[in-house]
Enzyme design. Structure first.
Site, PDB file in Angstrom:
ATOM      1  CD1 TRP A  74      -3.371   1.685   0.814  1.00 29.76           C
ATOM      2  CD2 TRP A  74      -1.749   2.737   2.027  1.00 29.76           C
ATOM      3  NE1 TRP A  74      -3.579   1.868   0.333  1.00 29.76           N
ATOM      4  CE2 TRP A  74      -2.791   2.881   1.897  1.00 29.76           C
ATOM      5  CE3 TRP A  74      -1.024   3.201   2.882  1.00 29.76           C
ATOM      6  CZ2 TRP A  74      -3.739   4.281   1.998  1.00 29.76           C
ATOM      7  CZ3 TRP A  74      -1.272   4.759   3.161  1.00 29.76           C
ATOM      8  CH2 TRP A  74      -2.559   4.728   2.819  1.00 29.76           C
ATOM      9  CE  LYS A 497     -18.394   0.247   5.703  1.00 28.25           C
ATOM     10  NZ  LYS A 497     -18.161  -0.165   7.976  1.00 28.25           N
TER      11      LYS A 497
END
Ligand code: G6P
Length: 620
Positions: A74, A497
Site C-alpha cells: 500500500w 460504508k
C-alpha cells in the site's frame, strides 16, 4: 500498511508466499513481489497490481527454492510501479528485503548513501534500509569481521536499524547466507509460525492458517533469526529471549468465502453468530450484570472512575460514539470519544480516575496505538476493545476485552462494528451495575441482549429488498444519512460504508442538524437515508423527514416492521425488527451495510478491495 510473508523449510516457497500474500491483500494491494532462494541464488519477481498479476508472472517465470520472502504493498513513498514494488535490493545484491512501515529520515539517509556511491533504483523509503544494511555489512568486513559468521550479518542489521527513524516490519534475505531468514520489528506487526523443521513469517496470523497454529509474536525492537535448524529471538536492549509459543486464534472458516461472492457479504451474514460470540460467557443472569476476564481493574478502581475516554479511528470510532451514549445512559460516567489521530498530539487534562479505552478491530492501527502509548506514558490505565488476539494493542494495553468475531477480511468493517457495539453495551451494563443501576434494570438489558442474535437473523431478511432499492439508486452521486441519538453514529457509519466501497459522496448528520446546512443540498437527485425506527426519537426524526420530502428530496427510510406511516411518506422503506433504543444501532446498521454492498456491486466496484483503502492502517 503493507503485508509481509516469509518461509523457510522444505516446501516450495513461492506457492506458500503467494497464498500468504493473497490472504494479506487486505493490508494493501497496489503491487506485490517475492524473492526466493535456491542453489543458484535469489530470484525476484515483482509487479504493480494485485497479487494475481504477480502469480501470473511467477507462472511464466517460476522461482524454485525453499526459502523466500514476499510483500503486498500500500504505497506511501513512491507510486505503485513495478520498480517501487518490494523486495528491494541493497548494495550489489548482498541484501534483499521487504518492509512494512515508514522510514521518516529516509531522505537524509538516502543522501548519505548516495554520497558513498550506492545507486538507488526506486522512489521508496525502503530501499534505504537495504543499502544501509549492505553498507554495514561492508563496514563489518572492513573491520576484519568474518564475513561468513552469522554474527557479522546480525551486527550489520542491528547497526542499520539503530539509524532508522520511523516504523518497520522487515523480512531480510542475504546473498551470502543461503539458509537464513531474518525479521525485525518496530511498530509494524510480525508473527512467526512454528512448523516441523520449517518456519513461516507474516504480518498477521492469516497466512499461517492451515500450516500451523503455533505462533510467536515479535515485540518492538526484536529481531528473529530463522533457519531450518531453529529460531533465535533477540531484543535490542535485553538480548536473547526464549520464544513464548501461543496458539493461533484463526481458522480456515475465516479465510474461506463459504459460498458468498465477497468477504463483506459473508461477514455481514455472520453477525448473528459474531454478536453471540461477543456475549458468550459474559452475561451473568444472577447478578444481572456482564463479566469480563481481562479488565485487570479492581471493583474499587472501576467505581472510582470519573471519566472515560474512548479513542479509535474509522468505523471503530463510530462504535465509540455509540458507546458514549450507552455508558452515559447506563453508568452515568462522562465519556469522550476522541479520534486517536487527534488525541495522540493533544494534551487533554485527564484526571487520575480517567480510564482510556482504545477500540480497534485490528489492534494495529498506528494512530490508535500511539494514542494508547501517550496515555500510558501519563500514567492512565489503558484498556482495549480489540478483535485480533495477540495484536500490538491487545498486548500493550493494561487489560481489555476481545470481540471474538473471527478474522474480518473485507476491508469495509462490518461484523467488527456490531461486535464492538455489543461489547460496549456489556461494558456499560457492567459499569452501571457497579453504580446505581438496579437488578431488574440489568436483567431487562440481559434479556434483550440474549435475543439479539435472533433479531439480527430476522433483520438480515431485508437483503433482497435492499438489493432492489439499490438498483433504483446506484447511479446517484451524493447521499445524506440522517439519524438521532443512538442512530446518529449509525448515520455516520452508513455514510462511511457507502463512501468506502461505492465511491459515492455521502454525509452522516444528526437529523435535526440537517436544517443548519445540509438541507441546502436536498434536490430530486440527492436521496436521504433516514434512520427512523420506533423509539424515543421517532416523532422528532419523522418531522425532519417531512422537511426533506417538502423539498422533493427522495427518502429511503429504515423503519420498524409494521410502521404504516412511512408507506406514503418515504419513497422506499426497509423494515427492521423493533428493539429498545439502546439496541437500535445493532439492527439499523445491517440494512445500511447491505445497501452500500449492493450499491458497490451494481456500480462494478471491487467490494473487498476498495481503491486507496487498506484494512489495517499501520502508518500515521
Ligand atoms: C481503516 C479501515 C477501517 C477501520 C479503521 C480502523 O481505515 O479501512 O475499516 O475502521 O482503519 O481500524 P481498526 O483496526 O483500528 O478498527
Amino acid at each position: 500498511m503493507c503485508g509481509i510473508v516469509g518461509y523457510i523449510g522444505r516446501q516450495p516457497a513461492s506457492e506458500i508466499l503467494l497464498e500468504g500474500l493473497r490472504r494479506l491483500e487486505y493490508r494493501g494491494y497496489d503491487s506485490s513481489g517475492i524473492a526466493v532462494r535456491d542453489l543458484d541464488g535469489i530470484s525476484i519477481r515483482k509487479k504493480a497490481g494485485r497479487v494475481q498479476e504477480l502469480a501470473r508472472l511467477v507462472d511464466e517465470q517460476p522461482c524454485p527454492g525453499n526459502l523466500g520472502i514476499g510483500h503486498t504493498r500500500w504505497a506511501t513513498h513512491g507510486p505503485a510501479t513495478d520498480v517501487n514494488s518490494h523486495p528491494h535490493v541493497g548494495g550489489n545484491g548482498e541484501v534483499i528485503l521487504v518492509h512494512n512501515g515508514v522510514i521518516e529520515n529516509y531522505a537524509t539517509l538516502r543522501e548519505q548513501l548516495q554520497a558513498l556511491g550506492y545507486v538507488f533504483r526506486s522512489a521508496t523509503d525502503t530501499e534505504v534500509i537495504a543499502h544501509l544494511i549492505a553498507h554495514h555489512l561492508e563496514e563489518q568486513a572492513r573491520l576484519g569481521k568474518d564475513p561468513e559468521d552469522l554474527q557479522t550479518a546480525l551486527d550489520a542489521v542491528e547497526l542499520a536499524l539503530r539509524r532508522l527513524k520511523g516504523t518497520y516490519g522487515l523480512a531480510i534475505l542475504f546473498r551470502d547466507f543461503p539458509e537464513l531468514l531474518v525479521a525485525a520489528r518496530l511498530g509494524s506487526p510480525l508473527v512467526v509460525g512454528v512448523g516441523k523443521g520449517e518456519y513461516y513469517l507474516a504480518s498477521d496470523g492469516s497466512p499461517l492458517v492451515g500450516h500451523t497454529d503455533e505462533v510467536v509474536y515479535l515485540a518492538d525492537h526484536e529481531m528473529v533469526l530463522l533457519t531450518t535448524e531453529g529460531m533465535r529471538l533477540i531484543h535490542r536492549d535485553t538480548g536473547a529471549r526464549a520464544p513464548s509459543i501461543q496458539t493461533l486464534d484463526q481458522t480456515q472458516h475465516d479465510q474461506d468465502l463459504n459460498g458468498f461472492p465477497h468477504y463483506m457479504l459473508k461477514e455481514i451474514f455472520e453477525q448473528p453468530q459474531t454478536i453471540e460470540n461477543a456475549m458468550r460467557g459474559r452475561l451473568d443472569e444472577e447478578e444481572a450484570t456482564a463479566r469480563f476476564g481481562g479488565l485487570n481493574l479492581t471493583v474499587q478502581q472501576l467505581r472510582r472512575l470519573d471519566r472515560i475516554v474512548l479513542t479509535a479511528c474509522g468505523t471503530s470510532w463510530h462504535a465509540g460514539l455509540v458507546g458514549e451514549y450507552l455508558i452515559e445512559e447506563f453508568a452515568r460516567i462522562p465519556v469522550e470519544v476522541e479520534y486517536a489521530s487527534e488525541l495522540r498530539y493533544r494534551n487533554p487534562p485527564l484526571s487520575e480516575n480517567t480510564m482510556v479505552f482504545a477500540i480497534t478491530q485490528s489492534g494495529e492501527t498506528a494512530d490508535t496505538l500511539a494514542a494508547l502509548r501517550e496515555c500510558q506514558r501519563k500514567g492512565h490505565p489503558t484498556l482495549a476493545i480489540c478483535n485480533v488476539v495477540g495484536s500490538t494493542i491487545a498486548r500493550e494495553a493494561d487489560g481489555g476485552i476481545y470481540l471474538h468475531a473471527g478474522a474480518e477480511v473485507g476491508v469495509a468493517s462490518t461484523k467488527a462494528f456490531t461486535s464492538q457495539v455489543t461489547v460496549l453495551t456489556l461494558l456499560a451494563l457492567h459499569l452501571g451495575r457497579l453504580r446505581h443501576m438496579s437488578h431488574p434494570a440489568g436483567k431487562r438489558i440481559i434479556t434483550a441482549l440474549r435475543n439479539m442474535p435472533d433479531v439480527i437473523r430476522e433483520t438480515l431478511k431485508c437483503n433482497d429488498a435492499v438489493r432492489e432499492i439499490a438498483k433504483k439508486y446506484h447511479h446517484i452521486t451524493d447521499c445524506l444519512y440522517l439519524g438521532r441519538q443512538y442512530n446518529f453514529p449509525v448515520a455516520l457509519e452508513g455514510a462511511l460504508k457507502l463512501k468506502e466501497i461505492s465511491y459515492i459522496h455521502a454525509e452522516g448528520y444528526p437529523a435535526a442538524e440537517m436544517k443548519h446546512g445540509p438541507i441546502a443540498l436536498i434536490d430530486e437527485q440527492t436521496p436521504s437515508v433516514f434512520i427512523v425506527p420506533h423509539g424515543n426519537m421517532y416523532h422528532k426524526v419523522m418531522s425532519n423527514l417531512e422537511e426533506v420530502k417538502a423539498r422533493r428530496g427522495p427518502v429511503i427510510a429504515i423503519a420498524s416492521q409494521g410502521d404504516k406511516a412511512l408507506d406514503n411518506l418515504a419513497d422506499d422503506v426497509i423494515y427492521v425488527p423493533e428493539v429498545e433504543d439502546f439496541l437500535q444501532p445493532l439492527v439499523t446498521t445491517i440494512p445500511l451495510q447491505l445497501f452500500s454492498y449492493h450499491m458497490a456491486v451494481l456500480r462494478g466496484c471491487n467490494v473487498d478491495r476498495p481503491r486507496n483503502l487498506a484494512k489495517s492502517v499501520t502508518v500515521e
